[in-house]
Write a protein that holds these residues in place. Structure first.
Motif, PDB file in Angstrom:
ATOM      1  N   UNK A  85      56.398  86.843  91.230  1.00  0.00           N
ATOM      2  CA  UNK A  85      55.406  85.917  90.691  1.00  0.00           C
ATOM      3  C   UNK A  85      56.001  84.562  90.367  1.00  0.00           C
ATOM      4  N   UNK A  86      57.232  84.549  89.867  1.00  0.00           N
ATOM      5  CA  UNK A  86      57.898  83.290  89.523  1.00  0.00           C
ATOM      6  C   UNK A  86      58.172  82.446  90.766  1.00  0.00           C
ATOM      7  N   UNK A  87      58.444  83.107  91.881  1.00  0.00           N
ATOM      8  CA  UNK A  87      58.668  82.368  93.122  1.00  0.00           C
ATOM      9  C   UNK A  87      57.441  81.546  93.513  1.00  0.00           C
ATOM     10  N   UNK A  88      56.253  82.115  93.302  1.00  0.00           N
ATOM     11  CA  UNK A  88      55.034  81.390  93.611  1.00  0.00           C
ATOM     12  C   UNK A  88      54.874  80.136  92.780  1.00  0.00           C
ATOM     13  N   UNK A  89      55.245  80.209  91.524  1.00  0.00           N
ATOM     14  CA  UNK A  89      55.126  79.042  90.648  1.00  0.00           C
ATOM     15  C   UNK A  89      56.096  77.939  91.064  1.00  0.00           C
ATOM     16  N   UNK A  90      57.293  78.324  91.504  1.00  0.00           N
ATOM     17  CA  UNK A  90      58.256  77.327  91.993  1.00  0.00           C
ATOM     18  C   UNK A  90      57.720  76.644  93.253  1.00  0.00           C
ATOM     19  N   UNK A  91      57.145  77.439  94.180  1.00  0.00           N
ATOM     20  CA  UNK A  91      56.570  76.854  95.395  1.00  0.00           C
ATOM     21  C   UNK A  91      55.467  75.861  95.051  1.00  0.00           C
ATOM     22  N   UNK A  92      54.661  76.193  94.069  1.00  0.00           N
ATOM     23  CA  UNK A  92      53.545  75.326  93.683  1.00  0.00           C
ATOM     24  C   UNK A  92      54.036  73.952  93.264  1.00  0.00           C
ATOM     25  N   UNK A  93      55.138  73.900  92.543  1.00  0.00           N
ATOM     26  CA  UNK A  93      55.710  72.619  92.116  1.00  0.00           C
ATOM     27  C   UNK A  93      56.151  71.799  93.327  1.00  0.00           C
ATOM     28  N   UNK A  94      56.839  72.448  94.279  1.00  0.00           N
ATOM     29  CA  UNK A  94      57.297  71.753  95.492  1.00  0.00           C
ATOM     30  C   UNK A  94      56.112  71.220  96.284  1.00  0.00           C
ATOM     31  N   UNK A  95      55.074  72.032  96.428  1.00  0.00           N
ATOM     32  CA  UNK A  95      53.878  71.634  97.190  1.00  0.00           C
ATOM     33  C   UNK A  95      53.202  70.422  96.563  1.00  0.00           C
ATOM     34  N   UNK A  96      53.109  70.397  95.249  1.00  0.00           N
ATOM     35  CA  UNK A  96      52.449  69.276  94.572  1.00  0.00           C
ATOM     36  C   UNK A  96      53.261  67.995  94.696  1.00  0.00           C
ATOM     37  N   UNK A  97      54.579  68.103  94.797  1.00  0.00           N
ATOM     38  CA  UNK A  97      55.429  66.919  94.938  1.00  0.00           C
ATOM     39  C   UNK A  97      55.425  66.365  96.361  1.00  0.00           C
ATOM     40  N   UNK A  98      55.103  67.197  97.345  1.00  0.00           N
ATOM     41  CA  UNK A  98      55.125  66.762  98.745  1.00  0.00           C
ATOM     42  C   UNK A  98      53.916  65.856  99.037  1.00  0.00           C
TER      43      UNK A  98
END
Length: 442
Positions: free
Chosen positions: A199-212
């Motif tokens: 579940x934590x991996x998904x939250x990290x991906x979300x941050x990267x996606x929002x910055x792109x």
């Protein structure tokens, strides 16, 4: 096809963006990571299944696995809760993503399913698992509508199946990363930690996606999409879809074949444990092999249709030839129940058949997912994929119910249905859409 710079921009595109920016492959990589995380989150439950032989799950000590009726029904109910929620979520997720745009819609989806995955670690009852799986299903329903919409926005027609095959191979990558990761985490901290980890991996991906800067860099409108725009322009979207044969062809294809992948995902570890005694620590090696081969099938299946199109074949010929090859490669899965008799102490003959079937399914899926982009404009692609996902989830729930009640004692008809599903789906698709790639409204 190449981008048409003279075409007026449509909703969801930036006409001034580079026509063939290599950034599109980075986007594909992000979609791959999201899909990997998506499948890791949903597969944790099946991977820790041997650790759930607990009182609150209905496990009766002393009985063999084939006769644990209460436990098997509870396990099936929890899986069905996810599948029903996943299907219901698809009804809304696709349309929401079409309205909000890919970047915002995708971020919301992965935020919901990441938090839901972590919530599994807080429950200790069948009802608790059911509730957690419902929210996981609602969040995860946004993954494929958003990802397919992204490939429409970033890739031309001849590259979409390959791009879909690449990101969809994340579902296979998760299956050989997850067993190793989950085994290590559960052995050290217990099964609760497995849900927190993924579940934590998904939250990290979300941050990267929002910055792109997704909206700033995406490509222009292709001529193919310009030609398809009139299909839904100025008309109520659902009225158009329900009258479009291509919509029904896609939904039926998903409804017949998605359940087979659910079956592999949820029951393959259990099948290997029940029939060959492979526990969590030992089953990871066959799963790594199976899903590595499946990844190759996903990419190869997507490449095959694009290869034919680039060498003079039509979209119709390219897509359907690849679908036919994949459908035929699934048929040998019907021999799996006989492998226990032929090789009772060696799981690898059965594993080889699973390798072929899962590779063929993923190649099939890469091409089937691309068909909505051949029939509908990007402004409605997520909606089509979402409703198709609902059909797949409903079919998955029905098939899971059948499997949970009959699989342990009657595997032959289960594997027969798994073998014939794809050929049947392709025959129906051909009847409904004899000429794929044409802008038709009925």
């Amino acid at each position: 096809m190449s981008s048409n710079s003279t075409t007026a921009p449509s909703r969801g595109f930036t006409a001034s963006a580079p026509e063939q920016s290599n950034v599109r492959w980075f986007v594909c990589f992000l979609l791959f990571l999201a899909t990997t995380i998506n499948y890791m989150d949903r597969s944790v439950f099946s991977l820790i299944e041997p650790l759930l032989h607990l009182d609150f799950m209905g496990w009766v000590p002393g009985l063999d696995a084939a006769h644990q009726a209460t436990y098997n029904i509870n396990y099936g109910r929890i899986l069905i809760c996810f599948q029903i929620a996943y299907g219901v979520g698809f009804l809304f997720a696709g349309r929401i993503i079409d309205r909000l745009g890919t970047k915002t819609g995708y971020a919301i989806a992965i935020l919901v399913w990441g938090c839901a995955s972590i919530s599994h670690s807080l429950v200790g009852s069948v009802m608790g698992f059911c509730i957690a799986r419902i929210f996981l299903g609602l969040g995860e329903s946004g993954n494929f509508p958003a990802a397919i919409k992204a490939t429409t926005e970033w890739f031309p027609s001849e590259e979409r199946a390959l791009a879909t095959g690449l990101f969809n191979s994340g579902s296979n990558a998760s299956a050989f990363v997850a067993p190793v990761l989950i085994a290590a985490v559960t052995m050290r901290w217990g099964w609760h930690a497995a849900f927190i980890t993924t579940g934590s991996m998904g939250l990290v991906w979300c941050v990267i996606w929002l910055l792109f800067p997704y909206n700033k860099l995406r490509r222009g409108l292709t001529q193919t999409q310009a030609d398809l725009a009139p299909v839904t322009r100025g008309k109520p979207i659902y009225s158009v879809l329900f009258r479009h044969r291509g919509f029904w062809a896609f939904c039926i294809g998903k409804g017949l074949t998605d359940p087979i992948w659910w079956f592999y995902l949820f029951y393959l570890p259990k099948f290997l444990n029940d029939n060959y005694g492979l526990d969590l620590n030992h089953v990871k090696y066959p799963l790594i092999v199976i899903y590595t081969v499946a990844s190759i099938g996903s990419i190869a299946g997507g490449w095959l249709s694009g290869f034919r199109m680039k060498h003079g074949h039509s979209v119709n010929s390219g897509r359907k030839f690849a679908l036919l090859v994949c459908a035929l490669c699934v048929l040998p899965i019907m021999l799996v129940p006989h492998m226990k008799t032929i090789s009772p102490n060696n799981a690898w003959p059965a594993i080889a058949l699973f390798c072929l079937a899962t590779a063929a399914h993923q190649g099939w899926s890469a091409n089937l997912f691309s068909t909505p982009t051949d029939m509908f404009p990007s402004t409605s692609v997520s909606t089509v994929v979402g409703i198709g996902g609902t059909a797949g989830a409903i079919g998955g729930a029905v098939f899971t119910w059948i499997v949970s009640h009959y699989f342990s004692l009657h595997p032959l008809p289960i594997f027969a249905m798994a073998g014939f599903a794809y050929v049947t789906a392709l025959a129906i698709f051909q009847l409904l859409v004899p000429r794929l790639g044409e802008a038709r409204t009925a």
